[in-house]
Design an enzyme around this catalytic site. Structure first.
Site, PDB file in Angstrom:
ATOM      1  N   ASP A 214      41.560 -43.242  17.792  1.00  0.00           N
ATOM      2  CA  ASP A 214      40.231 -43.691  17.392  1.00  0.00           C
ATOM      3  C   ASP A 214      39.362 -44.027  18.586  1.00  0.00           C
ATOM      4  O   ASP A 214      38.139 -43.945  18.507  1.00  0.00           O
ATOM      5  CB  ASP A 214      40.356 -44.903  16.460  1.00  0.00           C
ATOM      6  CG  ASP A 214      39.061 -45.194  15.723  1.00  0.00           C
ATOM      7  OD1 ASP A 214      38.460 -44.249  15.194  1.00  0.00           O
ATOM      8  OD2 ASP A 214      38.650 -46.367  15.679  1.00  0.00           O
TER       9      ASP A 214
ATOM     10  N   HIS B 121      41.333 -53.101  10.543  1.00  0.00           N
ATOM     11  CA  HIS B 121      40.779 -52.279  11.617  1.00  0.00           C
ATOM     12  C   HIS B 121      39.321 -52.694  11.786  1.00  0.00           C
ATOM     13  O   HIS B 121      38.486 -52.426  10.926  1.00  0.00           O
ATOM     14  CB  HIS B 121      40.881 -50.797  11.218  1.00  0.00           C
ATOM     15  CG  HIS B 121      40.327 -49.843  12.220  1.00  0.00           C
ATOM     16  ND1 HIS B 121      41.118 -49.126  13.091  1.00  0.00           N
ATOM     17  CD2 HIS B 121      39.046 -49.460  12.489  1.00  0.00           C
ATOM     18  CE1 HIS B 121      40.358 -48.348  13.844  1.00  0.00           C
ATOM     19  NE2 HIS B 121      39.098 -48.538  13.500  1.00  0.00           N
TER      20      HIS B 121
ATOM     21  N   HIS C 167      35.712 -53.008  14.122  1.00  0.00           N
ATOM     22  CA  HIS C 167      34.845 -52.619  15.228  1.00  0.00           C
ATOM     23  C   HIS C 167      33.950 -53.804  15.560  1.00  0.00           C
ATOM     24  O   HIS C 167      33.704 -54.669  14.719  1.00  0.00           O
ATOM     25  CB  HIS C 167      34.026 -51.383  14.865  1.00  0.00           C
ATOM     26  CG  HIS C 167      34.844 -50.129  14.819  1.00  0.00           C
ATOM     27  ND1 HIS C 167      34.661 -49.083  15.687  1.00  0.00           N
ATOM     28  CD2 HIS C 167      35.880 -49.769  14.022  1.00  0.00           C
ATOM     29  CE1 HIS C 167      35.548 -48.124  15.424  1.00  0.00           C
ATOM     30  NE2 HIS C 167      36.295 -48.518  14.412  1.00  0.00           N
TER      31      HIS C 167
ATOM     32  N   CYS D 159      33.463 -44.171  15.336  1.00  0.00           N
ATOM     33  CA  CYS D 159      33.589 -43.045  14.396  1.00  0.00           C
ATOM     34  C   CYS D 159      32.513 -42.018  14.697  1.00  0.00           C
ATOM     35  O   CYS D 159      31.321 -42.344  14.661  1.00  0.00           O
ATOM     36  CB  CYS D 159      33.453 -43.540  12.956  1.00  0.00           C
ATOM     37  SG  CYS D 159      33.513 -42.203  11.742  1.00  0.00           S
TER      38      CYS D 159
END
Length: 298
Positions: free
Chosen positions: A10, A202, A204, A235
């Site tokens: 990622d 997860h 960010h 992403c």
């Protein structure tokens, strides 16, 4: 508290510079040296859409195999699983399958509705388990969609309820929109439909809430948190989605909160700085490489 290192997948997939396989393997090796033991190393995605992951097979053939180290690969459909299984002795130990919570983002990301993606997940999960692989369902955009806005908790709950048997549930704040209250609310909702499945998160740090969300996840019963060395990534299909929370910064936070991670933050920070130099990033988003560790009171 387990930290799942997602930088080699990622992290790298949203960076403009495409790195050679040897550098990716070096990144993984540095992660292992820093104490990380569960590492997402590749994505079986279309090379024309995610060129950074075009060498997924070669990465999995090349990463060091060490006792206690588990490798994860992202799989988006049955074709991706076929690629993973074809590796035989070089297969990943786990697959991570992403279902996007909003239909609009799902169509842009995977070319299908959320319902269609969930149906594909059930088929892939059954085949993967039959092959001996651990399966994680990640619900992406669980905290908000970049195209349609807020995502109701009930939407995420219903996706998980319809997913079938689950080895692990990962709730992803793909665009860094979430706040701690959402973490708590989503955790409670998961327990109504999947009371025993381990929870992973997860985050960010797009809006500077990633580390607050991590602590909320700890107190809400999550047992694993994703992070990337250097705090790189995002992403490629979500506008303005900046990097993951940084492994070194998260490990510092958890270690000093009496939560054992097994991560050497100084080694992790060095790895984060190194991958930043390989990517042409100066400095990386992570803070610890600049500030340094701070010793615990004796």
């Amino acid at each position: 508290m387990e930290i799942v290192e997602v930088g080699p997948r990622d992290g790298l997939q949203n960076e403009k510079r495409v790195l050679p396989t040897s550098v990716k393997v070096g990144y993984v090796s540095r992660a292992i040296a820093a104490g990380l033991r569960r590492i997402e190393v590749a994505a079986f995605a279309r090379p024309d859409r995610v060129p950074q992951m075009a060498d997924a097979e070669e990465v999995l053939r090349s990463v060091p195999r060490r006792p206690g180290v588990r490798y994860v690969a992202l799989v988006l459909n049955g074709r991706g699983l076929d690629r993973a299984l074809a590796l035989e002795a070089a297969r990943p130990d786990e697959i991570n399958y992403v279902v996007v919570a909003s239909d609009e983002f799902s169509r842009r990301n995977q070319g299908m509705s959320t319902a269609s993606s969930l149906g594909a997940f059930r088929a892939v999960a059954e085949r993967a388990r039959d092959a001996g692989l651990f399966v994680t369902l990640t619900v992406a955009a669980a905290f908000g969609c970049p195209f349609t806005g807020s995502v109701p908790v009930s939407r995420v709950r219903d996706i998980v309820a319809d997913a079938g048997p689950l080895d692990e549930i990962c709730l992803a704040d793909t665009i860094g929109a979430g706040v701690p209250g959402q973490v708590t609310e989503l955790a409670a909702a998961m327990r109504t439909v999947a009371p025993v499945a381990p929870l992973r998160a997860h985050f960010h740090n797009t809006r500077n809430t990633g580390y607050a969300n991590a602590i909320a996840a700890v107190t809400s019963g999550f047992v694993a948190l994703d992070a990337s060395l250097g705090g790189i990534g995002g992403c490629p299909f979500a506008p303005a989605a900046t990097g993951n929370i940084a492994t070194e910064d998260l490990a510092y936070l958890l270690n000093r909160s009496a939560l054992k991670t097994g991560v050497d933050v100084t080694a992790a920070a060095a790895a984060g700085t190194w991958i930043g130099s390989e990517l042409g990033l100066a400095p990386v988003p992570a803070q610890l490489g600049r500030a340094g560790d701070f010793p615990l009171a004796s």
